[in-house]
Write a protein that holds these residues in place. Structure first.
Motif, PDB file in Angstrom:
ATOM      1  N   ASP A  62       0.878  -1.312   0.117  1.00  0.00           N
ATOM      2  CA  ASP A  62       0.087  -0.060   0.108  1.00  0.00           C
ATOM      3  C   ASP A  62       0.949   1.420   0.112  1.00  0.00           C
ATOM      4  OD1 ASP A  62      -1.746   2.019   0.240  1.00  0.00           O
ATOM      5  OD2 ASP A  62      -2.735   0.969   1.873  1.00  0.00           O
ATOM      6  N   ALA A  63       1.274   1.530  -1.343  1.00  0.00           N
ATOM      7  CA  ALA A  63       2.367   2.909  -1.289  1.00  0.00           C
ATOM      8  C   ALA A  63       1.596   4.166  -0.817  1.00  0.00           C
ATOM      9  CB  ALA A  63       2.713   2.898  -2.700  1.00  0.00           C
ATOM     10  N   GLN A  64       0.125   4.223  -1.086  1.00  0.00           N
ATOM     11  CA  GLN A  64      -0.432   5.436  -0.580  1.00  0.00           C
ATOM     12  C   GLN A  64      -0.493   5.646   0.777  1.00  0.00           C
ATOM     13  OE1 GLN A  64      -4.185   6.299  -2.539  1.00  0.00           O
ATOM     14  NE2 GLN A  64      -4.753   7.639  -0.876  1.00  0.00           N
ATOM     15  N   ALA A  65      -0.847   4.589   1.517  1.00  0.00           N
ATOM     16  CA  ALA A  65      -0.594   4.616   3.114  1.00  0.00           C
ATOM     17  C   ALA A  65       0.622   4.754   3.550  1.00  0.00           C
ATOM     18  CB  ALA A  65      -0.978   3.428   3.677  1.00  0.00           C
ATOM     19  N   ALA A  66       1.750   4.272   2.838  1.00  0.00           N
ATOM     20  CA  ALA A  66       3.147   4.457   3.308  1.00  0.00           C
ATOM     21  C   ALA A  66       3.510   5.815   2.976  1.00  0.00           C
ATOM     22  CB  ALA A  66       4.062   3.530   2.608  1.00  0.00           C
ATOM     23  N   ALA A  67       3.135   6.352   1.923  1.00  0.00           N
ATOM     24  CA  ALA A  67       3.480   7.849   1.585  1.00  0.00           C
ATOM     25  C   ALA A  67       2.699   8.860   2.494  1.00  0.00           C
ATOM     26  CB  ALA A  67       3.386   8.211   0.148  1.00  0.00           C
ATOM     27  N   ARG A  68       1.781   8.439   2.777  1.00  0.00           N
ATOM     28  CA  ARG A  68       0.651   9.637   3.450  1.00  0.00           C
ATOM     29  C   ARG A  68       1.448   9.550   4.839  1.00  0.00           C
ATOM     30  NH1 ARG A  68      -4.229  11.398   2.429  1.00  0.00           N
ATOM     31  NH2 ARG A  68      -5.333  10.518   4.424  1.00  0.00           N
ATOM     32  N   ALA A  69       1.196   8.338   5.560  1.00  0.00           N
ATOM     33  CA  ALA A  69       1.640   8.289   7.062  1.00  0.00           C
ATOM     34  C   ALA A  69       3.149   8.640   6.977  1.00  0.00           C
ATOM     35  CB  ALA A  69       1.392   6.869   7.424  1.00  0.00           C
ATOM     36  N   GLY A  70       4.046   8.182   6.027  1.00  0.00           N
ATOM     37  CA  GLY A  70       5.434   8.735   6.132  1.00  0.00           C
ATOM     38  C   GLY A  70       5.570  10.239   6.070  1.00  0.00           C
ATOM     39  N   ILE A 125       0.793   3.292  11.582  1.00  0.00           N
ATOM     40  CA  ILE A 125       2.142   3.664  10.825  1.00  0.00           C
ATOM     41  C   ILE A 125       2.753   4.590  11.668  1.00  0.00           C
ATOM     42  CG2 ILE A 125       3.283   4.440   8.833  1.00  0.00           C
ATOM     43  CD1 ILE A 125       1.430   2.853   7.233  1.00  0.00           C
ATOM     44  N   ILE A 126       1.982   5.824  11.860  1.00  0.00           N
ATOM     45  CA  ILE A 126       2.268   7.065  12.534  1.00  0.00           C
ATOM     46  C   ILE A 126       2.772   6.557  14.081  1.00  0.00           C
ATOM     47  CG2 ILE A 126       1.695   9.205  13.296  1.00  0.00           C
ATOM     48  CD1 ILE A 126       0.069   9.635  10.676  1.00  0.00           C
ATOM     49  N   LEU A 127       1.901   5.910  14.639  1.00  0.00           N
ATOM     50  CA  LEU A 127       1.873   5.632  15.935  1.00  0.00           C
ATOM     51  C   LEU A 127       2.989   4.790  16.440  1.00  0.00           C
ATOM     52  CD1 LEU A 127      -1.775   5.272  17.315  1.00  0.00           C
ATOM     53  CD2 LEU A 127      -0.134   6.997  17.883  1.00  0.00           C
ATOM     54  N   SER A 128       3.453   3.823  15.459  1.00  0.00           N
ATOM     55  CA  SER A 128       4.341   3.009  15.699  1.00  0.00           C
ATOM     56  C   SER A 128       5.734   3.315  15.298  1.00  0.00           C
ATOM     57  CB  SER A 128       3.862   1.337  15.113  1.00  0.00           C
ATOM     58  OG  SER A 128       3.937   1.548  13.669  1.00  0.00           O
ATOM     59  N   GLY A 133       9.009   3.301  21.121  1.00  0.00           N
ATOM     60  CA  GLY A 133       7.738   3.622  21.427  1.00  0.00           C
ATOM     61  C   GLY A 133       6.938   2.542  21.999  1.00  0.00           C
ATOM     62  N   ARG A 134       5.544   2.908  22.498  1.00  0.00           N
ATOM     63  CA  ARG A 134       4.630   1.880  22.779  1.00  0.00           C
ATOM     64  C   ARG A 134       3.825   1.130  21.879  1.00  0.00           C
ATOM     65  NH1 ARG A 134       1.249   5.856  26.697  1.00  0.00           N
ATOM     66  NH2 ARG A 134       0.049   6.006  24.717  1.00  0.00           N
ATOM     67  N   TYR A 135       3.940   1.652  20.583  1.00  0.00           N
ATOM     68  CA  TYR A 135       2.989   0.749  19.691  1.00  0.00           C
ATOM     69  C   TYR A 135       3.595   0.056  18.707  1.00  0.00           C
ATOM     70  CZ  TYR A 135      -0.546   4.226  21.158  1.00  0.00           C
ATOM     71  OH  TYR A 135      -1.117   5.151  22.034  1.00  0.00           O
ATOM     72  N   LEU A 136       3.261  -1.261  18.418  1.00  0.00           N
ATOM     73  CA  LEU A 136       3.632  -2.147  17.687  1.00  0.00           C
ATOM     74  C   LEU A 136       3.360  -2.058  15.964  1.00  0.00           C
ATOM     75  CD1 LEU A 136       5.396  -5.074  17.577  1.00  0.00           C
ATOM     76  CD2 LEU A 136       3.219  -6.111  17.701  1.00  0.00           C
ATOM     77  N   PRO A 137       4.136  -2.073  15.239  1.00  0.00           N
ATOM     78  CA  PRO A 137       3.863  -1.842  13.817  1.00  0.00           C
ATOM     79  C   PRO A 137       3.146  -3.082  13.325  1.00  0.00           C
ATOM     80  CG  PRO A 137       6.147  -1.460  13.831  1.00  0.00           C
ATOM     81  CD  PRO A 137       5.576  -2.062  15.446  1.00  0.00           C
ATOM     82  N   ARG A 138       1.786  -2.824  12.887  1.00  0.00           N
ATOM     83  CA  ARG A 138       0.951  -4.055  12.471  1.00  0.00           C
ATOM     84  C   ARG A 138       0.723  -4.299  10.994  1.00  0.00           C
ATOM     85  NH1 ARG A 138      -0.502  -5.750  17.104  1.00  0.00           N
ATOM     86  NH2 ARG A 138      -0.792  -4.553  19.066  1.00  0.00           N
ATOM     87  N   SER A 139       1.463  -3.641  10.210  1.00  0.00           N
ATOM     88  CA  SER A 139       1.479  -4.042   8.858  1.00  0.00           C
ATOM     89  C   SER A 139       2.648  -3.940   8.267  1.00  0.00           C
ATOM     90  CB  SER A 139       0.558  -3.048   8.208  1.00  0.00           C
ATOM     91  OG  SER A 139       0.986  -1.592   7.970  1.00  0.00           O
ATOM     92  N   ARG A 140       3.213  -4.428   7.241  1.00  0.00           N
ATOM     93  CA  ARG A 140       4.215  -4.421   6.500  1.00  0.00           C
ATOM     94  C   ARG A 140       4.840  -3.042   6.072  1.00  0.00           C
ATOM     95  NH1 ARG A 140       2.416  -8.174   1.589  1.00  0.00           N
ATOM     96  NH2 ARG A 140       0.844  -7.043   0.886  1.00  0.00           N
ATOM     97  N   LEU A 171       7.843  -0.894   7.319  1.00  0.00           N
ATOM     98  CA  LEU A 171       8.693  -0.033   6.305  1.00  0.00           C
ATOM     99  C   LEU A 171       8.998   1.278   6.730  1.00  0.00           C
ATOM    100  CD1 LEU A 171      10.105  -0.010   3.578  1.00  0.00           C
ATOM    101  CD2 LEU A 171       7.713   0.645   2.725  1.00  0.00           C
ATOM    102  N   VAL A 172       8.002   2.124   7.188  1.00  0.00           N
ATOM    103  CA  VAL A 172       8.110   3.705   7.496  1.00  0.00           C
ATOM    104  C   VAL A 172       8.980   3.418   8.737  1.00  0.00           C
ATOM    105  CG1 VAL A 172       6.910   5.648   8.248  1.00  0.00           C
ATOM    106  CG2 VAL A 172       6.183   4.403   6.297  1.00  0.00           C
ATOM    107  N   ASN A 173       8.801   2.562   9.636  1.00  0.00           N
ATOM    108  CA  ASN A 173       9.800   2.687  10.690  1.00  0.00           C
ATOM    109  C   ASN A 173      11.069   2.503  10.612  1.00  0.00           C
ATOM    110  OD1 ASN A 173      11.303   1.102  12.954  1.00  0.00           O
ATOM    111  ND2 ASN A 173       9.601   1.292  14.100  1.00  0.00           N
ATOM    112  N   LEU A 174      11.496   1.537   9.603  1.00  0.00           N
ATOM    113  CA  LEU A 174      12.768   1.498   8.952  1.00  0.00           C
ATOM    114  C   LEU A 174      13.303   2.633   8.373  1.00  0.00           C
ATOM    115  CD1 LEU A 174      12.739  -2.568   8.346  1.00  0.00           C
ATOM    116  CD2 LEU A 174      13.796  -1.413  10.438  1.00  0.00           C
ATOM    117  N   VAL A 175      12.607   2.889   7.448  1.00  0.00           N
ATOM    118  CA  VAL A 175      13.096   4.086   6.495  1.00  0.00           C
ATOM    119  C   VAL A 175      13.357   5.479   7.287  1.00  0.00           C
ATOM    120  CG1 VAL A 175      12.215   5.750   4.554  1.00  0.00           C
ATOM    121  CG2 VAL A 175      11.982   3.215   4.277  1.00  0.00           C
ATOM    122  N   ASP A 176      12.559   5.571   8.359  1.00  0.00           N
ATOM    123  CA  ASP A 176      12.722   6.956   9.162  1.00  0.00           C
ATOM    124  C   ASP A 176      13.893   6.541  10.028  1.00  0.00           C
ATOM    125  OD1 ASP A 176      11.913   9.031  10.799  1.00  0.00           O
ATOM    126  OD2 ASP A 176      11.295   7.746  12.390  1.00  0.00           O
TER     127      ASP A 176
END
Length: 159
Positions: A60-68, A109-112, A118-125, A129-134
């Motif tokens: 989901d590139a749109q979700a990754a881009a928007r949340a990123g 994506i934003i919370l994790s 942080g307190r929130y676990l990433p729940r999607s790939r 991805l955003v976690n690692l790219v950040d």
């Protein structure tokens, strides 16, 4: 693999332009971030790289881009306090929800993005991805190696 083609950058900006046009997002340009850059350039690069990778992997590139783009949407200057480090994702989600409607995926994506600190676990790939790219972009920012990539994004965005 070329990450910064004109076409890829234009597709990215078509995806996020409603967000980049918002004054609350543009305000991030006034906040220094990771020593050599500003917060807007940081989130823009995180967003762009997440978009390109997610798209190439058919995620989901749109979700990754928007949340990123929205993952650091808070206005306090970064400091060394652990509290700000750990709690800015909640501030970012609150501010992002004032800018746009977030899907549950984008919200996670934003919370994790600070996991495991942080307190929130990433729940999607896409969240992973955003976690690692950040983290990757933070290292680029701290070493000033993000500058050429930031210039490339600006050049195509303007042109």
């Amino acid at each position: 693999m070329h990450l910064f083609t004109d076409e890829e950058i234009r597709d990215f900006f078509r995806c996020v332009s409603p967000l980049t046009a918002d004054s609350r997002v543009r305000r991030l340009r006034t906040i220094s971030h990771h020593r050599w850059t500003n917060r807007y350039e940081h989130v823009l690069l995180v967003s762009y790289l997440s978009f390109v990778l997610a798209r190439r992997w058919h995620w989901d590139a749109q979700a990754a881009a928007r949340a990123g783009l929205l993952h650091d949407l808070f206005y306090q200057e970064a400091d060394s306090s652990l509290s700000l480090c750990l709690h800015h994702p909640e501030m970012a989600v609150k501010n992002a929800e004032e800018v746009t409607h977030l899907t549950q995926r984008e919200r996670n994506i934003i919370l994790s993005h600070m996991w495991p600190a942080g307190r929130y676990l990433p729940r999607s790939r896409e969240a992973w991805l955003v976690n690692l790219v950040d983290d990757f972009v933070a290292v680029l920012d701290l070493t000033a190696l993000s500058r050429p990539w930031n210039r490339r994004l600006r050049a195509v965005a303007v042109g």
